[in-house]
Write an enzyme that holds these catalytic residues in place. Structure first.
Site, PDB file in Angstrom:
ATOM      1  N   HIS A 496      84.594 -28.035  46.065  1.00 32.82           N
ATOM      2  CA  HIS A 496      85.015 -27.859  47.576  1.00 32.82           C
ATOM      3  C   HIS A 496      85.883 -26.957  47.998  1.00 32.82           C
ATOM      4  O   HIS A 496      85.604 -25.878  48.540  1.00 32.82           O
ATOM      5  CB  HIS A 496      85.373 -29.359  48.122  1.00 32.82           C
ATOM      6  CG  HIS A 496      85.508 -29.245  49.665  1.00 32.82           C
ATOM      7  ND1 HIS A 496      84.318 -29.411  50.434  1.00 32.82           N
ATOM      8  CD2 HIS A 496      86.501 -28.495  50.153  1.00 32.82           C
ATOM      9  CE1 HIS A 496      84.848 -29.535  51.844  1.00 32.82           C
ATOM     10  NE2 HIS A 496      86.105 -29.030  51.710  1.00 32.82           N
ATOM     11  N   GLU A 497      87.065 -26.851  47.048  1.00 30.55           N
ATOM     12  CA  GLU A 497      88.175 -26.153  47.362  1.00 30.55           C
ATOM     13  C   GLU A 497      87.909 -24.763  46.828  1.00 30.55           C
ATOM     14  O   GLU A 497      88.225 -23.604  47.384  1.00 30.55           O
ATOM     15  CB  GLU A 497      89.457 -26.626  46.564  1.00 30.55           C
ATOM     16  CG  GLU A 497      89.858 -27.987  47.070  1.00 30.55           C
ATOM     17  CD  GLU A 497      89.917 -28.169  48.632  1.00 30.55           C
ATOM     18  OE1 GLU A 497      90.399 -27.216  49.061  1.00 30.55           O
ATOM     19  OE2 GLU A 497      89.747 -29.395  49.010  1.00 30.55           O
ATOM     20  N   HIS A 500      86.068 -22.470  49.484  1.00 31.91           N
ATOM     21  CA  HIS A 500      86.987 -21.980  50.490  1.00 31.91           C
ATOM     22  C   HIS A 500      87.507 -20.847  50.295  1.00 31.91           C
ATOM     23  O   HIS A 500      87.865 -19.996  51.175  1.00 31.91           O
ATOM     24  CB  HIS A 500      88.201 -22.970  50.626  1.00 31.91           C
ATOM     25  CG  HIS A 500      87.891 -24.108  51.669  1.00 31.91           C
ATOM     26  ND1 HIS A 500      87.417 -24.133  52.709  1.00 31.91           N
ATOM     27  CD2 HIS A 500      88.245 -25.368  51.367  1.00 31.91           C
ATOM     28  CE1 HIS A 500      87.173 -25.242  53.169  1.00 31.91           C
ATOM     29  NE2 HIS A 500      87.653 -26.315  52.569  1.00 31.91           N
ATOM     30  N   GLU A 519      84.996 -25.865  56.773  1.00 32.98           N
ATOM     31  CA  GLU A 519      84.842 -27.249  55.930  1.00 32.98           C
ATOM     32  C   GLU A 519      83.413 -27.524  55.992  1.00 32.98           C
ATOM     33  O   GLU A 519      82.909 -27.978  55.038  1.00 32.98           O
ATOM     34  CB  GLU A 519      85.327 -28.264  56.883  1.00 32.98           C
ATOM     35  CG  GLU A 519      87.010 -28.020  56.959  1.00 32.98           C
ATOM     36  CD  GLU A 519      87.828 -28.040  55.510  1.00 32.98           C
ATOM     37  OE1 GLU A 519      87.002 -28.227  54.500  1.00 32.98           O
ATOM     38  OE2 GLU A 519      88.829 -27.607  55.630  1.00 32.98           O
TER      39      GLU A 519
END
Length: 840
Positions: A496-497, A500, A519
């Site tokens: 997930h990170e 980004h 997000e």
């Protein structure tokens, strides 16, 4: 934004720092910061960061053609801005004549500050007290006494800072700077000197990308140049306002200024705390107010800038930052080290990140582990001819040294990475995290292509961190909650990170209220990355995991919609006004300061379901190709929802003829509260998923066993009579959620449940559901698990405080208050506020 709204926004004193919209005060339309040079000392005894920041500007879009000679200034816009502003009294510096470039300049200061002279501090030649001056809080801030004209006011975002002095920087005094002066001759006339300085800065900030090292060199030397006159300044609740007497246009305002300042221990941009080994540390924890309590800056996303920073602190500490270089400390004097970082890619000031602590680098301990990692990084980029054509195009962003145009960078599946943690967590990091990073980086590269950033540090931050993770350029913060219980939670959060880096950082939202653009994409892509990182899985296994995850997210979205304010459920709360600014460039982030908002998942979940719906409509292969195209077209830029949706729909002309339009997506997904209509109509197809059916079967066994025990309380439960299947972590989460819907579970079932799945050893998502069961059924042998969770998993524990209180059980309420009392001092401010409201 219309002027009436802007006027409301600019009444600083009426904004509740913990409840209302977040104001972005900087007047970026007039002057735009291009580069920051920070020179800071970190003092753990006083819990203060102190030093200076030099800002290099270009004239903003509204006034780029304006100068005192051309008289093209649209003064009416200044008038509007000035009328909107309510300012607190000004700090009037004591003027040392030797620092002024001319007697005239000194006289200007003397006149404008005539009402009351500043008194000197012990440690400085100026006052840090708020005093009366020509800028009055009760009058139009630009309506200066004895002046027919209005001075230009530079507005920076600033909060919780003690500003000590603001001065113009004499960049013309730097050796070798002549190359930027072109044909201009250096004379002693003040006005010509001022023009020359601004011309030098203009040349410096517009150097081409291939001269970035030379540019950095001159930024460094210009930042160290002497001051050439102090500037008047005033601090408000949310802003720092600066003016130079007699200067009426942005074009004539100094384009290089130095601000001397201190942070305050209670400042909300950083948190001073202790790490898990009990050592002091300080870090930027993703505050709702971003970095304005760390340094004065321009917060609006449009203010894309580069930066460099020198940070000094005691030799025991390691300084990590969101810089593109891996800094090597330099010893300045005994016991003091200096760390230097820089970036060459312009980014919003909110992405600046720092963490200072006694971090230890976690390294591989054996050849065997290194060999294992080597075999897991052999991914190839699934590129089509179309993908290759994109790379032949010129990038759409402002010029900087871009990795998308670098042949070596485009082939780099795994960028260099390091892991840091407190000493006591090094072994936990080595167990899973270290091996997962190259797998997840390779999976991301295989999905989206070129990594936007050249390196990655991963830091396990203190237990008071209010999220599971936070991504910044070149660095990711992870909560300690991702470490226990196997690789699943750690891997998915890492994915997930990492996502980004593309969505949220390389491509940013032009309006921060469109949080889903960051997000929603990261949530959708974490599943794609994680599937590729687990190389051994079949297509059916991947599909099953993703359907199970979709069901869990659906349940979470349904619960959140039922238990939150409708206004916070809208992904585009400003609707057709999204992206609009006032004429000065100021704006607001709607609901940006609501404490409860940071615990909401709606932007993650609704955004994920929208992207999932589009992928299912278009087909995953075509959809991922469109994402790669979008990344190449818009990296290094700021976007609105329609930029993505328009490009996507252009690639699928058949869909343009159907009901799928930008307007219909706005209406169904982005501009309304509640569950999106298409998602309701889709039906819960994931219930047909085999992994979900396995959970349903296990739930039935547990319910039947519970009923049998309750009917025959004397009869002991024979463990060998019932065979329970081993379940995946997400299956365990779903199992416990289903069991939470049961009215009564007897203590023996709860005991058996914990032992069967070793729930205390599972990841934080599973343990959270276990704690909910313990609370619901007042299972006292599990109260220790709740206490441990509230202590060690603060990123996820806030909801449990409410559950402990709502049962109206004296022991549970006592437990809640005891845990809060122990954690409160170091708890994140928003978390502490929300919990306190639950308890008292």
């Amino acid at each position: 934004m219309n002027m009436e709204n802007a006027q409301q926004m600019n009444t600083e004193t009426h904004l509740d720092p913990m409840k209302d919209d977040l104001p972005l005060m900087a007047n970026t339309s007039y002057m735009l910061v291009k580069h920051y040079v920070l020179d800071l000392d970190v003092d753990f005894k006083s819990k203060v960061v102190e030093g200076s920041i030099v800002l290099f500007f270009e004239t903003g879009s509204q006034y780029r053609k304006t100068s005192s000679a051309g008289k093209e200034c649209c003064q009416s816009q200044f008038d509007e801005t000035c009328k909107m502003r309510a300012s607190e009294p000004c700090h009037i510096p004591m003027i040392n004549v030797s620092t002024c470039s001319s007697k005239t300049e000194c006289n200007d200061f003397a006149v404008s500050g005539k009402e009351e002279e500043a008194t000197s501090d012990e440690n400085s030649n100026h006052s840090n007290n708020e005093q009366a001056s020509g800028i009055s809080s009760s009058k139009d801030c630009c309506d200066l006494e004895d002046r027919g004209n209005k001075d230009f006011l530079l507005v920076l975002d600033c909060c919780d800072l003690s500003v000590l002095k603001v001065e113009e920087v004499d960049v013309a005094a730097v050796s070798g700077i002549e190359k930027f002066t072109r044909s201009a001759k250096l004379t002693g006339v003040s006005k010509e000197l001022e023009n020359l300085r601004n011309r030098i800065v203009r040349e410096l900030v517009t150097l081409p990308a291939d001269r970035w090292k030379e540019q950095l060199y001159y930024f460094t030397h210009c930042s160290q140049a002497p001051g050439c006159g102090e500037l008047l300044f005033s601090t408000g609740t949310w802003s720092l306002e600066i003016r130079k007497s007699g200067i009426q246009t942005p074009a004539d305002f100094p384009h290089a200024i130095r601000i001397w300042y201190k942070t305050k221990p209670e400042g909300r941009s950083v948190t001073w705390t202790t790490d898990q080994s009990g050592r002091p540390c300080v870090y930027t924890m993703g505050s709702p107010i971003n970095n304005r309590a760390l340094f004065p800056c321009q917060e609006p996303p449009i203010a894309l800038s580069t930066w460099q920073a020198s940070v000094r602190t005691a030799a025991d500490f390691v300084v990590l930052m969101s810089g593109e270089n891996s800094a090597e400390p330099v010893q300045l004097q005994e016991g003091i080290l200096s760390w230097y970082y820089y970036v060459s890619m312009p980014m919003p000031a909110s992405t600046f990140t720092i963490a200072v602590g006694c971090w230890q680098e976690v390294k591989q301990q054996s050849f065997k582990q290194k060999a294992a990692i080597g075999t897991n990084t052999e991914f190839s980029l699934p590129s089509s001819q179309t993908d290759l054509r994109w790379h032949e195009e010129i990038c759409g962003h402002v010029e900087y040294p871009c990795r998308f145009q670098n042949p070596a960078a485009r082939l780099q599946a795994v960028i260099p990475y390091r892991v840091f943690a407190p000493w006591c967590l090094m072994e936990s990091c080595e167990k899973y995290l270290l091996q997962l990073i190259p797998q997840c980086l390779s999976a991301a590269y295989a999905t989206l292509g070129t990594h936007p950033f050249s390196r990655l540090d991963v830091l396990i931050v203190p237990s008071n961190f209010s999220s599971l993770g936070m991504a910044s350029p070149h660095i990711i913060f992870l909560s300690q909650s991702v470490l226990p219980g196997g690789s699943h939670l750690c891997g998915t959060r890492l994915c997930h990170e990492i996502a980004h880096a593309w969505f949220g950082l390389a491509i940013g939202a032009r309006d921060w209220t469109e949080e889903w653009l960051s997000e929603g994409f990261a949530t959708f892509l974490e599943d794609i990355f994680w599937a590729r990182a687990q190389q051994q899985l079949s297509h059916d296994e991947i599909k099953g995991q993703q359907e199970l995850k979709a069901l869990l997210r659906w349940r979470r979205l349904r619960d959140e919609v039922q238990n939150s304010e409708e206004e916070l459920q809208v992904l585009r709360p400003k609707k057709e006004s999204t992206g609009e600014l006032s004429e000065s460039g100021a704006s607001v982030v709607k609901y940006g300061l609501k404490a409860e908002k940071i615990f909401m998942q709606v932007h993650y979940l609704k955004g994920y379901f929208l992207l999932r719906s589009l992928a299912r409509t278009i087909g995953e292969v075509s959809y991922l190709a469109s994402l790669r195209k979008f990344v190449f077209k818009f990296h290094g830029q700021l976007v609105l929802s329609q930029d993505f949706l328009t490009m996507l729909l252009e690639d699928i002309p058949k869909q343009k003829q159907s009901e799928l339009t930008v307007e219909s997506i706005f209406q169904n997904w982005l501009d309304t509260s509640g569950i999106p209509k298409p998602l309701l109509e889709e039906g819960e197809t994931w219930k047909e998923c085999q992994l979900v059916q396995q959970v349903s079967s296990e739930v039935t066994k547990w319910i039947q066993t519970n009923q049998r025990i309750r009917k025959s309380s004397k009869k002991k439960l024979k463990q060998d009579e019932i065979v329970f299947k081993q379940l995946l972590p997400d299956q365990l989460v779903l199992l416990l959620e289903f069991l939470l819907e049961e009215k009564t579970l007897c203590p023996r079932i709860l005991q058996c449940l914990e032992r069967t799945y070793q729930l205390r050893e599972q990841d934080a998502e599973v343990r959270h559901r276990w704690c909910e069961l313990v609370i619901k059924h007042k299972y006292e042998p599990g109260y220790g698990d709740i206490e441990r969770f509230l202590r060690e998993d603060q990123a996820m524990g806030v909801y449990l405080y409410g559950e402990l209180m709502v049962n109206e059980d004296a022991k549970q309420q006592e437990l809640a208050r005891k845990c809060f009392a122990a954690a409160q001092e170091h708890m994140d401010a928003s978390s502490a506020k929300v919990v306190a409201e639950m308890l008292f």
